[in-house]
Design a protein around this motif. Structure first.
Motif, short mmCIF file in Angstrom:
data_model
loop_
_atom_site.label_atom_id
_atom_site.label_comp_id
_atom_site.label_asym_id
_atom_site.label_seq_id
_atom_site.Cartn_x
_atom_site.Cartn_y
_atom_site.Cartn_z
N UNK A 196 -25.40 -43.65 -147.33
CA UNK A 196 -26.66 -43.78 -146.61
C UNK A 196 -27.94 -43.61 -147.48
N UNK A 197 -27.29 -43.07 -149.06
CA UNK A 197 -28.52 -43.06 -149.90
C UNK A 197 -29.15 -44.24 -150.64
N UNK A 202 -31.27 -40.08 -154.75
CA UNK A 202 -30.93 -39.83 -153.47
C UNK A 202 -29.17 -38.60 -153.15
N UNK A 203 -28.53 -40.23 -154.11
CA UNK A 203 -27.43 -39.58 -154.12
C UNK A 203 -26.65 -38.86 -154.23
N UNK A 204 -27.66 -38.21 -155.41
CA UNK A 204 -27.14 -37.32 -156.15
C UNK A 204 -27.13 -35.99 -155.00
N UNK A 308 -14.63 -38.57 -156.35
CA UNK A 308 -15.99 -39.43 -154.71
C UNK A 308 -17.52 -39.55 -155.29
N UNK A 309 -18.22 -37.84 -155.56
CA UNK A 309 -18.86 -38.42 -156.34
C UNK A 309 -19.60 -39.53 -157.39
N UNK A 310 -18.57 -39.10 -158.23
CA UNK A 310 -18.51 -40.31 -159.40
C UNK A 310 -18.48 -41.28 -159.41
N UNK A 311 -17.73 -41.86 -158.17
CA UNK A 311 -17.57 -43.41 -157.61
C UNK A 311 -19.33 -43.60 -157.23
N UNK A 312 -19.54 -43.13 -156.16
CA UNK A 312 -20.55 -42.69 -155.57
C UNK A 312 -21.92 -42.77 -155.89
N UNK A 313 -22.01 -42.06 -157.33
CA UNK A 313 -22.90 -42.22 -158.35
C UNK A 313 -23.62 -44.04 -159.59
#
Lengths: 680, 98
Positions: A196-197, A202-204, A308-313
């Protein structure tokens, strides 16, 4: 494997008791009509037979209970566990040797170290004691300390042997399922936040909030290494910077920057995991407080979302870069970010979220002080029209700088446009304005006429110099028109999106625009542009690209000069010549010269007594009035008539000659704002 | 553009002195105007007919000698001379539009 010893019940003296107990275990002894058998009624059985039956019965019970896959237990009325089976011992590590286990049972999570888990099992225990039957899933501690989750069902039963109420329960180890579900929902929630970010920050921050919620952490923070010992910090606790963190935590985080990726490290009060961030190495720290142990299971549970967070960032970063690139390119093709004084523009592309469309405006400063003005409209809208527009705008700009005049510029642009797919039939208004005299030379390639609104409200259309749109007849000579923008008149150039509406003649839109300009005669030209955009907007907003360019003649006077009294005469000369361009009556001119002279003298004498700095004079004419602003960089001294009587006279003159005088002292300087109507 | 301030001394009827001023008067000109007036004695006619700007610094010089000065000016300076109150202290000629 040793057989755990069951809690043996004494065989009941009464046969009914024996049979009842047997029936409870699933047997059917009581249903047999013993009297019709050779053994006779059980009441007449010898003691030896009764004992034999009891022993068999007890073994049967034990074998039956032990054969259960699930853990089995019996609680007495006080909640003490009085009987367990092998599976119970296998799961929890507590054997039958120490029966009974009285509440609080030793497998309850510690009330101090893990209050939340303790609260849950206490609630479940209360349910077990009160309800006739039920089920629950709770955290428990294995004898060796590790955390388990069990799912239990229980039933109240009557012990016919003792006549007491007991609770019989079974449970199974659901630790793996529990964490799998937890992990899935945590990952789903995190994934949702990340997708959604719309930007990396915003993602972080969204991910940190999510981690905080699923871990029930007190704080979650992310430190991004800058390689220079001042990492940037994002945290669920707003306003926290690197230097606000406790020294111990800073050391821990700094240490973690060098750790292997996605490998959580736990500490007394939380856990850290190192991930790769698009701009460097990042450490995510979960502050779990004093009461939440970080277990072996938790390591896996943190490393997965960390990945997952690393990929999303990384993905958010890519999106950021794409958007920045797109915006930079769009802004580059749109046109100048700064305009000459006296001009105002508005631009409204029809296709969101694009910031550009097929319309454009441009102003070009020519070497001799004149200004090239362009407003154009490519066919179509959206990205395709915008790419054509960008090329035409640049070409037109370059051609104007050759100073061949508007008609020649458009004729050269005809040839250029003929070679660009999609440029055919672009309409352009191209003009060259002399800001000193208001003289405008222009040529129109099929574009709506410029609208000149005089200071009395009458409008004139700039409808000379008209010819076909671009590239329709390359090589054909284009005509030129000329006009003079009179003092305090406003020139409006626009694309058809502003004035053209379905089922309405173009002249109606032009009249409306002229009326809006006249009604806004008391506004500065930039405010006027906003007013026109609002007033002419259709009910549902503009459905076509709109470009609007306004120029009010003459442009404001804006000059800066050293705070010296010798500057007063040249400033007066410049102001006098600007006032002449405004075509003001002589006594208004004289009043303004005196009032501005006094304000400037004040700035020189008082404003700059200590530190000399520049004084700025800005004069802006609207249609019926003038605004004059004198700004200095010093501190205003309240006039002391006893010391300098002429200063007091100066103030009196300013106030008497102007309609309104406002003096705003500030730490950076003093601003004298004066306003006067222009007598007709 | 107006040139620098010029001051021309002369004689007026009835033994008075005349000082004809031309140009613009602001605070940078006081150093010239003030001594030119101070060096005269007795009744003085200051002719500002050719002055097209007079600020509060210039007015102060005239105020200081208001008791012995008569002024000749043009309608252009009327607002300044009137608002400052100088017209109430001394005789000023030439303010009416002709």
């Amino acid at each position: 494997m040793t057989r755990p010893r069951e809690a043996r019940r004494e065989p009941a003296g009464a046969v009914t008791g024996v049979f009842a107990a047997e029936a409870e275990a699933g047997g059917d002894l009581a249903a047999v009509d013993w009297a019709s058998t050779p053994l006779g009624p059980p009441g007449q059985w010898p003691q030896s037979l009764r004992t034999a039956v009891s022993i068999l019965q007890a073994r049967w019970h034990t074998a039956l209970v032990d054969s259960l896959q699930e853990a089995f237990f019996v609680c007495d009325e006080d909640g003490a566990v009085v009987e367990i089976n092998t599976a119970f011992t296998d799961i929890l590590g507590y054997g039958p040797e120490e029966l009974p286990y009285r509440p609080v049972h030793p497998w309850w999570p510690d009330a101090v170290k893990d209050p939340e888990a303790h609260r849950r099992i206490a609630a479940a225990f209360a349910q077990l004691m009160e309800d006739p039957k039920g089920s629950y899933t709770v955290p428990v501690s294995h004898r060796d300390g590790h955390r388990l989750w069990v799912s239990a069902s229980f039933n109240h039963a009557h012990d016919p042997g003792t006549g007491r109420q007991v609770t019989v329960g079974t449970f199974r180890d659901v630790t793996a399922e529990h964490y799998a579900v937890w992990r899935k929902s945590a990952q789903a929630a995190l994934g949702l936040r990340l997708t959604q970010a719309t930007s990396l920050p915003e993602a972080l921050s969204g991910a940190l909030a999510e981690l905080r919620s699923v871990w029930r952490a007190e704080t979650v923070l992310a430190a991004l290494s800058d390689g220079a010992g001042r990492p940037s910090v994002t945290t669920t606790e707003p306003g926290l910077g690197w230097t606000d963190l406790p020294a111990g935590l800073r050391d821990r985080l700094t240490d973690a920057f060098g750790r292997p990726l996605l490998t959580p490290v736990d500490h007394a009060t939380g856990a850290a995991v190192t991930i790769s961030h698009p701009e460097g190495t990042m450490v995510v720290w979960l502050d779990l407080g004093d009461h939440r142990p970080f277990t072996g299971e938790d390591h896996l549970l943190l490393s997965l979302p960390a990945g997952q967070l690393a990929q999303g960032l990384a993905r958010a970063h890519q999106i950021d870069q794409l958007r920045e690139t797109a915006l930079a390119l769009q802004r580059a093709i749109l046109g100048p970010s700064s305009l000459p004084d006296g001009f105002a523009v508005r631009y409204e592309p029809a296709t969101r979220p694009l910031e550009v469309g097929g319309d454009w405006y441009d102003t070009v400063a020519l070497p001799d002080g004149r200004t090239g003005i362009v407003v154009g409209d490519c066919v179509g809208r959206g990205l395709k029209a915008a790419t054509v527009m960008g090329q035409l705008r640049s070409a037109c700009r370059a051609l104007l700088l050759q100073d061949v005049g508007p008609a020649q510029t458009l004729m050269a642009l005809d040839h250029f446009a003929a070679g660009i797919p999609g440029a055919l039939c672009t309409t352009v208004f191209c003009g060259v304005l002399d800001p000193r005299t208001g003289r405008l030379t222009y040529s129109s390639a099929g574009h709506p006429p410029g609208i000149l609104t005089h200071r009395d409200g009458t409008t004139v259309l700039l409808d000379e110099g008209r010819s076909v749109p671009l590239a329709v007849r390359p090589g054909r000579t284009r005509p030129e028109g000329t006009c003079t923008v009179p003092a305090r008149a406003t020139l409006l150039l626009c694309t058809d999106g502003l004035v053209e509406r379905r089922r309405r003649p173009l002249t109606a839109g032009i009249d409306q625009a002229g009326a809006a300009v006249h009604d806004g005669r008391g506004l500065a030209v930039d405010e006027l542009a906003s007013r026109i955009m609002t007033r002419l907007a259709p009910a549902g907003g503009y459905d076509d690209d709109v470009a609007l360019l306004l120029y009010r003649h003459p442009a404001p006077l804006d000059m800066e000069f050293p705070a010296e009294s010798a500057q007063l005469a040249p400033v007066r000369t410049a102001l006098r010549s600007w006032l002449a361009r405004c075509e003001m009556p002589p006594h208004t001119v004289q009043n303004i010269l005196v009032a501005v002279g006094e304000a400037c003298a004040n700035a020189i004498e008082h404003g700059h007594r200590d530190i000399p700095g520049p004084v700025r004079l800005r004069a802006e004419a609207r249609v019926d009035d003038v605004r004059l602003t004198v700004t200095d960089t010093g501190r205003w001294k309240t006039p002391r008539p006893d010391r300098s009587p002429h200063r007091g006279r100066g103030m009196a003159l300013m106030r008497a000659l102007m309609q309104d005088v406002t003096i705003v002292p500030g730490t950076a300087g003093t601003t004298v704002d004066m306003y006067t109507r222009i007598a007709r | 553009m107006t040139g620098p301030l010029t001051l021309t001394p002369g004689h007026a009827p009835a033994g008075a002195t005349r000082l004809t001023v031309a140009g613009e008067i602001d605070m940078s000109d006081i150093g010239t105007l003030a001594p030119a007036i101070e060096t005269t004695q007795g009744p003085l006619i200051v002719d500002l007919t050719a002055v097209d700007h007079l600020d509060s610094a210039g007015l102060s010089v005239l105020f200081r000698h208001a008791d012995r000065v008569e002024i000749v000016a043009t309608p252009l300076l009327a607002p300044v001379l009137t608002i400052s109150g100088l017209t109430r202290l001394t005789t000023v000629h030439g303010l009416e539009e002709t």
